[in-house]
Motif scaffolding. Structure first.
Motif, PDB file in Angstrom:
ATOM      1  N   TYR A 146       8.839  69.774  28.600  1.00 36.57           N
ATOM      2  CA  TYR A 146       9.357  70.334  27.353  1.00 36.57           C
ATOM      3  C   TYR A 146      10.824  69.952  27.136  1.00 36.57           C
ATOM      4  CZ  TYR A 146       5.123  73.162  27.671  1.00 36.57           C
ATOM      5  OH  TYR A 146       3.811  73.585  27.771  1.00 36.57           O
ATOM      6  N   GLU A 155      14.034  68.674  25.577  1.00 39.25           N
ATOM      7  CA  GLU A 155      14.563  68.530  24.219  1.00 39.25           C
ATOM      8  C   GLU A 155      15.106  67.130  23.975  1.00 39.25           C
ATOM      9  OE1 GLU A 155      17.924  70.545  21.237  1.00 39.25           O
ATOM     10  OE2 GLU A 155      17.809  71.139  23.351  1.00 39.25           O
ATOM     11  N   PRO A 181       7.380  69.039  18.264  1.00 34.18           N
ATOM     12  CA  PRO A 181       6.958  68.893  19.660  1.00 34.18           C
ATOM     13  C   PRO A 181       5.717  69.756  19.915  1.00 34.18           C
ATOM     14  CG  PRO A 181       8.788  70.434  19.514  1.00 34.18           C
ATOM     15  CD  PRO A 181       8.509  69.966  18.110  1.00 34.18           C
ATOM     16  N   ASP A 188       0.842  74.536  22.278  1.00 38.65           N
ATOM     17  CA  ASP A 188       2.261  74.713  21.962  1.00 38.65           C
ATOM     18  C   ASP A 188       2.586  74.144  20.586  1.00 38.65           C
ATOM     19  OD1 ASP A 188       3.652  75.644  24.643  1.00 38.65           O
ATOM     20  OD2 ASP A 188       2.223  74.059  25.188  1.00 38.65           O
ATOM     21  N   THR A 235       9.646  75.919  24.093  1.00 41.06           N
ATOM     22  CA  THR A 235      10.570  75.070  23.314  1.00 41.06           C
ATOM     23  C   THR A 235      11.491  75.938  22.464  1.00 41.06           C
ATOM     24  OG1 THR A 235       8.901  74.860  21.570  1.00 41.06           O
ATOM     25  CG2 THR A 235       8.985  73.100  23.225  1.00 41.06           C
ATOM     26  N   TYR A 240      13.488  74.281  19.674  1.00 43.74           N
ATOM     27  CA  TYR A 240      12.879  73.802  18.428  1.00 43.74           C
ATOM     28  C   TYR A 240      12.799  74.950  17.433  1.00 43.74           C
ATOM     29  CZ  TYR A 240       9.440  72.166  15.043  1.00 43.74           C
ATOM     30  OH  TYR A 240       8.804  71.834  13.880  1.00 43.74           O
TER      31      TYR A 240
END
Length: 425
Positions: free
Chosen positions: A150, A152, A180, A187, A196, A199
């Motif tokens: 995960y 970024e 994502p 997810d 995340t 996000y």
């Protein structure tokens, strides 16, 4: 009534597209219980602990055994906010022709990439095809984000590369969204992921529910390619003469003035018949039989169009081709051109440009077009055709190029679609 969004998915092999589509169907409760039971049993047989949602969409036995998608399949699902028609297209490069088919009516394209691989050659090719077809909005689903922990930074690099590529194809900042996702775990598909927190954008489904819908084909000028002339010649209907076909764009009502092409005879619509009875109005996609005020000489392959906004009737036109055959196209090639319900002989008189979808450059006057090449050509046909610029009326601006000997489809064509529409050239 909720609105309808037509979307197409595209992605390279093993990017997880079938799993993502299966996840959307599952999370929107669009899967029947017996379907889910069958998938669960098949997944257990494979040694999986959880249902393999890709099996919901890889419906053919050969597809399931190989773990691939080889044909366009249309999936239907809905939420309280919107209904969806999803064209699920294959990822193999040799099936690019299927991507063209699936994206031809799409209002939004969802492109998948594997977070471990990022934007690859097939991603750029699919984006170019979607741009050429005039799909107005794109979503980049950066899948398998769980396999890069995960991260970024990984997502941001991929998102920027794709956004820059899309911008070069003519897409504005608000036309592209990157998300994502992990289709396997869900997810950011229908529910926001706690993995995340960085996000802050919408989930994929939230975006699909809220994205503005492109103009409806009902708003385009009226076009009806004639498929059949109906003359029952019975005692009950001794003088009945109707002209049947599927409306490709626009709407029609009794009293509308129309023109019959290619001859150019003008007349008025007096009635609209269907299998369920007469209508006071019919729109794009409806199969109807039109009754006209005058006894006009009309045959299969002719077109009935709005008199006030008739298409151009011509036997020479410029077009963009997506070449779909292994045998290269060279200037002077003799082909068949299928436009609407009419098929005529034609010749590719000139290859004026070839678009490199990887480098975003245009080569002038190429010697040939190879498999999956996109190029601009000059076409001549043995008979005049009533064609629209693709940007003006999508379905009447599209055509197929066919091999006269084998009957195989060689190319998908767009009338008047210049490669400058892709932001280059």
């Amino acid at each position: 009534m909720s609105s309808l969004l037509r979307l197409a998915t595209a992605g390279s092999v093993d990017d997880g597209k079938s799993t993502l589509v299966g996840r959307l169907l599952y999370d929107t409760k669009s899967v029947l219980a017996d379907q889910l039971d069958a998938v669960t049993r098949a997944s257990v047989d494979r040694g999986a602990d959880t249902p393999d949602l890709s099996l919901l969409v890889d419906g053919l036995r050969s597809e399931r055994e190989q773990g691939i998608t080889i044909d366009v399949a249309y999936r239907y699902f809905a939420t309280p906010k919107r209904s969806f028609v999803l064209a699920d297209t294959p990822g193999h490069v040799q099936y690019t022709r299927n991507t063209v088919t699936g994206a031809s009516t799409a209002q939004l394209g969802v492109l998948l990439v594997d977070a471990r691989n990022g934007v690859i050659e097939q991603t750029r090719r699919h984006a170019a095809v979607l741009a050429l077809l005039g799909v107005p909005r794109l979503v980049l689903a950066v899948n398998k984000i769980d396999l890069v922990d995960y991260d970024e930074g990984t997502f941001e690099v991929i998102a920027k590369e794709f956004t820059d590529h899309a911008a070069a194809l003519g897409y504005g900042v608000g036309d592209v969204l990157s998300v994502p996702v992990s289709a396997l775990h869900g997810d950011n598909v229908a529910t926001r992921s706690e993995h995340t927190p960085w996000y802050t954008g919408p989930t994929l489904l939230e975006h699909l529910e809220e994205v503005p819908v492109a103009p409806d084909p009902h708003d385009e000028p009226f076009r009806l390619p004639v498929q059949y002339v109906i003359r029952p010649r019975t005692e009950r209907f001794p003088d009945y003469r109707g002209y049947a076909g599927q409306i490709s764009s626009g709407t029609v009502r009794p009293g509308d003035e129309v023109v019959v092409l290619p001859d150019g005879h003008r007349t008025t619509v007096t009635g609209i018949d269907t299998a369920d009875g007469p209508l006071e109005e019919a729109g794009s996609g409806a199969s109807v039989t039109l009754l006209l005020a005058d006894d006009v000489d009309i045959a299969r392959g002719d077109m009935i169009a709005a008199a006030a906004s008739a298409p151009e009737v011509t036997d020479e036109f410029t077009a963009a081709l997506c070449w779909l055959a292994s045998k290269p196209l060279k200037p002077g090639a003799r082909v068949l051109v299928k436009h609407g319900t009419k098929t005529v002989q034609g010749m590719v008189s000139e290859l004026s440009a070839r678009f490199d979808e990887q480098k975003l450059t245009v080569e002038d006057a190429p010697e040939s077009l190879a498999l999956n090449d996109i190029g601009r050509v000059e076409l001549r046909t043995a008979e005049p055709l009533p064609v629209d610029d693709y940007g003006h009326a999508h379905r009447n601006g599209a055509f197929l190029v066919i091999d006269p000997a084998s009957g195989d489809t060689l190319a998908a064509g767009l009338v008047g679609a210049p490669l400058s529409a892709l932001g280059v050239g």
